[in-house]
Design an enzyme around this catalytic site. Structure first.
Site, PDB file in Angstrom:
ATOM      1  N   THR A  27       0.845  -1.071  -0.069  1.00 23.18           N
ATOM      2  CA  THR A  27       0.014  -0.057  -0.200  1.00 23.18           C
ATOM      3  C   THR A  27       1.108   1.074   0.089  1.00 23.18           C
ATOM      4  O   THR A  27       1.710   1.121   0.715  1.00 23.18           O
ATOM      5  CB  THR A  27      -0.998  -0.024   1.330  1.00 23.18           C
ATOM      6  OG1 THR A  27      -1.722  -1.190   1.220  1.00 23.18           O
ATOM      7  CG2 THR A  27      -1.865   1.104   1.278  1.00 23.18           C
ATOM      8  N   GLY A  28       0.357   2.294  -0.771  1.00 20.46           N
ATOM      9  CA  GLY A  28       1.171   3.456  -0.802  1.00 20.46           C
ATOM     10  C   GLY A  28       1.380   4.070  -1.968  1.00 20.46           C
ATOM     11  O   GLY A  28       1.239   3.378  -3.142  1.00 20.46           O
ATOM     12  N   SER A  29       2.282   5.250  -2.100  1.00 13.10           N
ATOM     13  CA  SER A  29       2.382   5.982  -3.411  1.00 13.10           C
ATOM     14  C   SER A  29       3.659   5.486  -4.147  1.00 13.10           C
ATOM     15  O   SER A  29       3.879   5.905  -5.102  1.00 13.10           O
ATOM     16  CB  SER A  29       2.519   7.547  -2.886  1.00 13.10           C
ATOM     17  OG  SER A  29       3.664   7.526  -2.074  1.00 13.10           O
ATOM     18  N   GLY A  96       3.238   1.781   8.209  1.00 16.03           N
ATOM     19  CA  GLY A  96       1.913   2.205   8.691  1.00 16.03           C
ATOM     20  C   GLY A  96       1.429   3.538   8.406  1.00 16.03           C
ATOM     21  O   GLY A  96       0.490   4.060   9.084  1.00 16.03           O
ATOM     22  N   GLU A 104      -0.492  -5.690   6.146  1.00 16.68           N
ATOM     23  CA  GLU A 104       0.770  -5.654   5.517  1.00 16.68           C
ATOM     24  C   GLU A 104       2.053  -6.665   6.313  1.00 16.68           C
ATOM     25  O   GLU A 104       2.489  -7.188   5.878  1.00 16.68           O
ATOM     26  CB  GLU A 104       1.278  -4.174   5.526  1.00 16.68           C
ATOM     27  CG  GLU A 104       0.812  -3.217   4.455  1.00 16.68           C
ATOM     28  CD  GLU A 104       1.346  -1.695   4.734  1.00 16.68           C
ATOM     29  OE1 GLU A 104       1.081  -1.052   3.776  1.00 16.68           O
ATOM     30  OE2 GLU A 104       1.698  -1.268   5.577  1.00 16.68           O
TER      31      GLU A 104
HETATM   32  C1  5RP Z   1       1.088   1.893   4.472  1.00 18.07           C
HETATM   33  C2  5RP Z   1       2.662   1.864   4.627  1.00 18.07           C
HETATM   34  C3  5RP Z   1       3.285   2.358   3.142  1.00 18.07           C
HETATM   35  O1  5RP Z   1       3.989   1.513   2.694  1.00 18.07           O
HETATM   36  C4  5RP Z   1       4.147   3.581   3.910  1.00 18.07           C
HETATM   37  O2  5RP Z   1       3.383   4.509   4.419  1.00 18.07           O
HETATM   38  C5  5RP Z   1       4.956   4.345   2.672  1.00 18.07           C
HETATM   39  O3  5RP Z   1       3.954   4.723   1.749  1.00 18.07           O
HETATM   40  P1  5RP Z   1       4.456   5.877   0.419  1.00 18.07           P
HETATM   41  O4  5RP Z   1       5.140   4.870  -0.507  1.00 18.07           O
HETATM   42  O5  5RP Z   1       3.238   6.571  -0.029  1.00 18.07           O
HETATM   43  O6  5RP Z   1       5.607   6.712   1.010  1.00 18.07           O
HETATM   44  O7  5RP Z   1       3.134   1.268   5.382  1.00 18.07           O
HETATM   45  O8  5RP Z   1       0.593   1.359   5.826  1.00 18.07           O
END
Ligand code: 5RP
Length: 228
Positions: A27-29, A96, A104
């Protein structure tokens, strides 16, 4: 520029995915770029089953045409690709920031190979500058926060648009500012002992490889092999 670094790392990880694999989708960008790339590969004939780590990822994966499975049906996941908020050189993580830590971590635990994709800002000597996300049950959450604070952090209930943030599992998240975390495994054990805590955003010994998107290109950190 940061977006370009995320894309570099995210797309590189998609190269690890082969026909017939069961793939944990983080999950995430940053991992978004992996999922978009996998979507293109699926259109070109790649046959995989994705196990999403959040409702948001499930939606994105469906949109790009990745076949999805239920973690209940897979005791072992071949590879998982996920993001992180902080990474140290031992490949321990804080996760998180996007609120998906529980799923995750379950999916990381079930995975034969866990790959993390980050941009270079996330790599730190010590974890802890990023407040540690802790998922807690709603019942007694203010007391749970006080117990967390007794471990030496500043605990803040996560909010979103003026309301308490609710996870995909209907829990709350407390962001705990510890500062430098010298012994992440010990801290994880201590927090885990608190009733009311569901899961902790420390990922210790769960990661095999980290792909870092850097201005100059890509760096890969792998788990140090046993020297014996
Ligand atoms: C979600 C996460 C994401 O992997 C983490 O926040 C990184 O996200 P991004 O790639 O958007 O910076 O742990 O629970």
């Amino acid at each position: 520029m940061i977006e370009e670094l995320k894309r570099r790392a995210g797309e590189k990880a998609a190269e690890y995915v082969k026909d017939g694999m069961v793939v944990g989708l983080g999950t995430g960008s940053t991992v978004k770029y992996t999922i978009l790339k996998l979507g293109e590969m699926v259109k070109d004939g790649l046959d995989i089953i994705g196990i999403p780590t959040s409702i948001a990822t499930e939606k994105l994966a469906r949109e790009v045409g990745i076949k999805l499975g239920d973690i209940n049906d897979y005791d072992v996941i071949d590879i998982t690709i996920d993001g992180a908020d902080e990474v140290d050189r031992e490949l321990n993580l804080i996760k998180g920031g996007g609120g998906a830590l529980l799923r995750e971590k379950m999916i990381a635990h079930a995975s034969k190979y866990e790959v993390i994709v980050v941009d270079e800002r996330k790599v730190k000597e010590f974890l802890g500058a990023f407040p540690l996300p802790v998922e807690v049950v709603k019942f007694g959450y203010r007391r749970t926060m006080r117990v967390l604070e007794s471990l030496g952090c500043e605990a803040k209930l996560r909010m979103k648009e003026g309301n308490i943030y609710i996870t995909d599992n209907e829990n709350y998240i407390v962001d705990c500012k510890f500062g430098v975390i010298k012994s992440p495994a010990e801290l994880e054990r201590e927090i885990d002992n608190i009733p009311g805590v569901v899961e902790i955003g420390l990922f210790i010994n769960l990661v095999n490889e980290v792909i870092i998107g850097k201005k100059e290109g890509i760096e890969i950190m792998k788990k140090r092999s046993n020297p014996l």
